[in-house]
Design a protein around this motif. Structure first.
Motif, PDB file in Angstrom:
ATOM      1  N   PHE A  49      44.772  25.971  40.128  1.00  0.00           N
ATOM      2  CA  PHE A  49      43.526  24.975  39.900  1.00  0.00           C
ATOM      3  C   PHE A  49      42.283  26.126  40.235  1.00  0.00           C
ATOM      4  CE2 PHE A  49      46.491  22.266  40.925  1.00  0.00           C
ATOM      5  CZ  PHE A  49      46.389  21.105  39.736  1.00  0.00           C
ATOM      6  N   ARG A  50      42.957  27.721  40.851  1.00  0.00           N
ATOM      7  CA  ARG A  50      41.072  28.892  41.466  1.00  0.00           C
ATOM      8  C   ARG A  50      41.280  29.655  40.614  1.00  0.00           C
ATOM      9  NH1 ARG A  50      41.055  28.454  47.883  1.00  0.00           N
ATOM     10  NH2 ARG A  50      39.753  30.313  47.369  1.00  0.00           N
ATOM     11  N   ARG A  51      40.630  30.312  39.681  1.00  0.00           N
ATOM     12  CA  ARG A  51      40.567  31.469  38.750  1.00  0.00           C
ATOM     13  C   ARG A  51      39.756  32.366  40.459  1.00  0.00           C
ATOM     14  NH1 ARG A  51      39.164  32.260  33.902  1.00  0.00           N
ATOM     15  NH2 ARG A  51      38.410  33.619  34.389  1.00  0.00           N
ATOM     16  N   ASP A  52      39.923  32.479  41.931  1.00  0.00           N
ATOM     17  CA  ASP A  52      40.070  33.213  42.104  1.00  0.00           C
ATOM     18  C   ASP A  52      41.335  33.875  42.783  1.00  0.00           C
ATOM     19  OD1 ASP A  52      39.709  31.355  43.837  1.00  0.00           O
ATOM     20  OD2 ASP A  52      38.361  32.020  45.068  1.00  0.00           O
ATOM     21  N   SER A  53      42.265  33.065  42.545  1.00  0.00           N
ATOM     22  CA  SER A  53      43.897  32.640  43.177  1.00  0.00           C
ATOM     23  C   SER A  53      45.004  33.852  42.078  1.00  0.00           C
ATOM     24  CB  SER A  53      44.459  31.030  43.094  1.00  0.00           C
ATOM     25  OG  SER A  53      45.102  30.977  41.843  1.00  0.00           O
ATOM     26  N   LEU A  54      45.369  34.206  43.109  1.00  0.00           N
ATOM     27  CA  LEU A  54      46.602  35.031  42.448  1.00  0.00           C
ATOM     28  C   LEU A  54      46.857  34.536  41.275  1.00  0.00           C
ATOM     29  CD1 LEU A  54      48.609  36.863  45.564  1.00  0.00           C
ATOM     30  CD2 LEU A  54      46.822  38.510  44.112  1.00  0.00           C
ATOM     31  N   VAL A  55      47.464  33.383  41.792  1.00  0.00           N
ATOM     32  CA  VAL A  55      48.281  33.037  40.263  1.00  0.00           C
ATOM     33  C   VAL A  55      47.334  32.703  39.139  1.00  0.00           C
ATOM     34  CG1 VAL A  55      48.961  29.894  39.738  1.00  0.00           C
ATOM     35  CG2 VAL A  55      49.880  31.080  41.343  1.00  0.00           C
ATOM     36  N   GLY A  56      45.468  32.285  39.693  1.00  0.00           N
ATOM     37  CA  GLY A  56      44.861  32.158  38.153  1.00  0.00           C
ATOM     38  C   GLY A  56      44.573  33.742  37.571  1.00  0.00           C
ATOM     39  N   ALA A  57      44.861  34.677  38.753  1.00  0.00           N
ATOM     40  CA  ALA A  57      45.201  36.249  37.554  1.00  0.00           C
ATOM     41  C   ALA A  57      46.207  36.301  36.960  1.00  0.00           C
ATOM     42  CB  ALA A  57      44.570  37.594  39.229  1.00  0.00           C
ATOM     43  N   MET A  58      46.965  35.636  36.888  1.00  0.00           N
ATOM     44  CA  MET A  58      47.995  35.479  36.448  1.00  0.00           C
ATOM     45  C   MET A  58      48.857  35.249  35.510  1.00  0.00           C
ATOM     46  SD  MET A  58      51.916  35.007  38.925  1.00  0.00           S
ATOM     47  CE  MET A  58      53.020  35.234  37.817  1.00  0.00           C
ATOM     48  N   ALA A  59      47.994  33.578  34.814  1.00  0.00           N
ATOM     49  CA  ALA A  59      47.108  33.134  34.513  1.00  0.00           C
ATOM     50  C   ALA A  59      46.483  33.877  33.454  1.00  0.00           C
ATOM     51  CB  ALA A  59      46.718  31.873  34.135  1.00  0.00           C
ATOM     52  N   ARG A  60      45.949  34.748  32.751  1.00  0.00           N
ATOM     53  CA  ARG A  60      44.946  35.446  32.681  1.00  0.00           C
ATOM     54  C   ARG A  60      45.213  36.634  31.761  1.00  0.00           C
ATOM     55  NH1 ARG A  60      41.488  34.009  36.772  1.00  0.00           N
ATOM     56  NH2 ARG A  60      41.591  36.010  37.122  1.00  0.00           N
ATOM     57  N   ALA A  61      46.353  37.392  32.966  1.00  0.00           N
ATOM     58  CA  ALA A  61      47.084  38.645  31.862  1.00  0.00           C
ATOM     59  C   ALA A  61      47.717  38.813  33.442  1.00  0.00           C
ATOM     60  CB  ALA A  61      45.540  39.658  33.308  1.00  0.00           C
ATOM     61  N   PRO A  62      48.247  40.302  31.938  1.00  0.00           N
ATOM     62  CA  PRO A  62      50.066  39.752  32.761  1.00  0.00           C
ATOM     63  C   PRO A  62      50.179  41.519  33.889  1.00  0.00           C
ATOM     64  CG  PRO A  62      49.492  41.506  30.733  1.00  0.00           C
ATOM     65  CD  PRO A  62      48.766  40.030  30.727  1.00  0.00           C
ATOM     66  N   GLY A  63      50.864  41.430  34.507  1.00  0.00           N
ATOM     67  CA  GLY A  63      51.202  42.379  34.907  1.00  0.00           C
ATOM     68  C   GLY A  63      51.401  42.142  36.418  1.00  0.00           C
ATOM     69  N   SER A  64      51.738  42.888  37.765  1.00  0.00           N
ATOM     70  CA  SER A  64      53.033  42.778  38.499  1.00  0.00           C
ATOM     71  C   SER A  64      51.884  42.460  39.886  1.00  0.00           C
ATOM     72  CB  SER A  64      53.751  44.077  39.146  1.00  0.00           C
ATOM     73  OG  SER A  64      54.876  44.035  38.254  1.00  0.00           O
ATOM     74  N   TYR A  65      52.210  41.491  40.761  1.00  0.00           N
ATOM     75  CA  TYR A  65      51.174  40.651  41.612  1.00  0.00           C
ATOM     76  C   TYR A  65      51.922  40.837  43.870  1.00  0.00           C
ATOM     77  CZ  TYR A  65      48.445  39.429  37.822  1.00  0.00           C
ATOM     78  OH  TYR A  65      47.162  39.691  36.797  1.00  0.00           O
ATOM     79  N   ARG A  66      51.788  40.860  43.998  1.00  0.00           N
ATOM     80  CA  ARG A  66      52.100  40.984  45.491  1.00  0.00           C
ATOM     81  C   ARG A  66      51.802  39.741  46.281  1.00  0.00           C
ATOM     82  NH1 ARG A  66      55.420  44.098  48.275  1.00  0.00           N
ATOM     83  NH2 ARG A  66      55.386  44.639  50.594  1.00  0.00           N
ATOM     84  N   PHE A  67      52.686  39.245  46.211  1.00  0.00           N
ATOM     85  CA  PHE A  67      52.069  37.321  47.578  1.00  0.00           C
ATOM     86  C   PHE A  67      52.420  37.971  48.627  1.00  0.00           C
ATOM     87  CE2 PHE A  67      52.196  36.258  42.639  1.00  0.00           C
ATOM     88  CZ  PHE A  67      51.382  34.776  42.981  1.00  0.00           C
ATOM     89  N   PRO A  68      52.055  36.714  49.651  1.00  0.00           N
ATOM     90  CA  PRO A  68      52.640  37.459  50.363  1.00  0.00           C
ATOM     91  C   PRO A  68      54.363  36.991  51.020  1.00  0.00           C
ATOM     92  CG  PRO A  68      51.105  35.730  50.583  1.00  0.00           C
ATOM     93  CD  PRO A  68      51.185  35.698  49.280  1.00  0.00           C
ATOM     94  N   ALA A  69      55.048  37.203  52.204  1.00  0.00           N
ATOM     95  CA  ALA A  69      55.781  37.104  52.586  1.00  0.00           C
ATOM     96  C   ALA A  69      57.028  36.383  52.164  1.00  0.00           C
ATOM     97  CB  ALA A  69      55.997  37.732  54.048  1.00  0.00           C
ATOM     98  N   GLU A  70      56.066  34.824  52.171  1.00  0.00           N
ATOM     99  CA  GLU A  70      57.112  33.639  51.930  1.00  0.00           C
ATOM    100  C   GLU A  70      57.058  33.956  50.693  1.00  0.00           C
ATOM    101  OE1 GLU A  70      52.532  32.127  51.008  1.00  0.00           O
ATOM    102  OE2 GLU A  70      53.408  33.333  53.045  1.00  0.00           O
ATOM    103  N   ALA A  71      56.896  34.164  49.515  1.00  0.00           N
ATOM    104  CA  ALA A  71      57.689  34.073  48.230  1.00  0.00           C
ATOM    105  C   ALA A  71      58.427  34.589  47.701  1.00  0.00           C
ATOM    106  CB  ALA A  71      56.341  35.389  47.631  1.00  0.00           C
ATOM    107  N   ASP A  72      59.260  35.269  49.262  1.00  0.00           N
ATOM    108  CA  ASP A  72      60.504  35.587  48.817  1.00  0.00           C
ATOM    109  C   ASP A  72      61.729  34.326  48.849  1.00  0.00           C
ATOM    110  OD1 ASP A  72      63.083  37.047  48.528  1.00  0.00           O
ATOM    111  OD2 ASP A  72      62.962  38.107  51.113  1.00  0.00           O
ATOM    112  N   ALA A  73      61.519  33.562  49.901  1.00  0.00           N
ATOM    113  CA  ALA A  73      62.504  32.649  50.069  1.00  0.00           C
ATOM    114  C   ALA A  73      61.894  31.745  48.661  1.00  0.00           C
ATOM    115  CB  ALA A  73      62.111  31.933  51.037  1.00  0.00           C
TER     116      ALA A  73
END
Length: 291
Positions: A49-73
């Motif tokens: 719901f936020r344009r400034d989030s990492l998820v918001g960035a993924m919705a606008r452009a393809p590419g690789s994004y590095r998320f916090p450690a909890e993303a693994d589990a």
């Protein structure tokens, strides 16, 4: 949540949810501030719901994004449930939800007919903390994200030496070290009533219900990824597990699969209420249903 006797509590809002944390002793101002900062950081990474989030960035452009450690589990759990459910449970329903009106503007206006979620391997690569969008994609981790944040806040408490607490994220609970807490099971058609009660002690209880985020003509937030349509056969579920992320995810998974199927892969207890008024529950479910 009913606060246990002799407890101190704090309350705040975050990720669109009301939070309450009860502990035997008052939390320090620094720890309270740190908990709120953790919630805000989570929202800044994962919110669709936020344009400034990492998820918001993924919705606008393809590419690789590095998320916090909890993303693994989180990624490993989602992929496991995606495979078990044949794609019905997926973090790729974001576009399907937006198509039906559950969009960042909360328009609640359909844009057209329901659309299935894309196939995972066609659009998404998820390895550890790295998430790669092969094309713009709307990630939605709502099926497990709130539970994951509950666990992250619990880790903050425990790292500060707090071993006994009750953490309540609008009904998704994690209880550690306190006496068992009797929790009412909300009636799926009347929030003022309960259909039963379950004791929660040193575990998490999470629920999912079709009435919680519902709009329009029978539309709600639990979509089958293979069709893009809301699930009609189940109206409410509860799952008890050792972590809130697992309980949260499995409460959603119960909309797509029988609890007996999920028990083959996960250690948890559960209750499912169906749209025809029937119910099913695991032999280990400690709750009592009212007649």
């Amino acid at each position: 949540m009913v606060e246990p006797a002799g407890q101190h509590s704090i309350a705040f809002e975050g990720i669109g949810t009301h939070w309450e944390i009860s502990t035997p002793a008052a939390l320090s101002a620094a720890l309270r501030a740190g908990l709120r900062e953790r919630v805000e950081a989570f929202d800044g990474d994962w919110s669709r719901f936020r344009r400034d989030s990492l998820v918001g960035a993924m919705a606008r452009a393809p590419g690789s994004y590095r998320f916090p450690a909890e993303a693994d589990a989180l990624g490993r759990l989602y992929r496991r449930l995606y495979d078990i459910s044949g794609g019905a449970m997926t973090p790729l329903v974001g576009s399907s939800l937006e198509q039906l009106g559950y969009d960042p503007a909360y328009s609640l206006q359909r844009r057209g007919s329901a659309s299935p979620a894309p196939a995972w391997d066609d659009v998404l690569g998820w390895s550890g903390r790295s998430i790669t969008a092969k094309s713009p994609v709307v990630l939605d981790i709502g099926a497990a994200g709130k539970g994951m944040l509950v666990d992250l806040l619990a880790a903050e408490l425990e790292s500060a030496g707090v071993q006994s607490y009750c953490l309540d994220a609008s009904g998704d609970l994690l209880v550690r070290g306190t006496e068992p807490l009797a929790v009412g099971l909300e009636h799926p058609y009347n929030r003022a009533q309960a259909i039963g009660v379950v004791p929660v002690h040193n575990q998490a209880l999470c629920a999912s219900a079709a009435n919680r985020r519902a709009w329009g003509d029978g539309l709600h937030h639990v979509l089958d990824g293979t069709t893009g349509q809301p699930v009609r056969t189940v109206v409410a579920t509860w799952a008890l597990a050792n972590t809130a992320m697992l309980a949260d995810a499995l409460a959603t998974a119960l909309f797509f699969m029988p609890g007996s199927t999920l028990e083959k892969d996960f250690d948890f207890s559960w209750l499912t209420v169906f749209s025809d008024g029937g119910a099913a529950y695991s032999p280990g479910f400690a709750g009592t249903l009212f007649t």
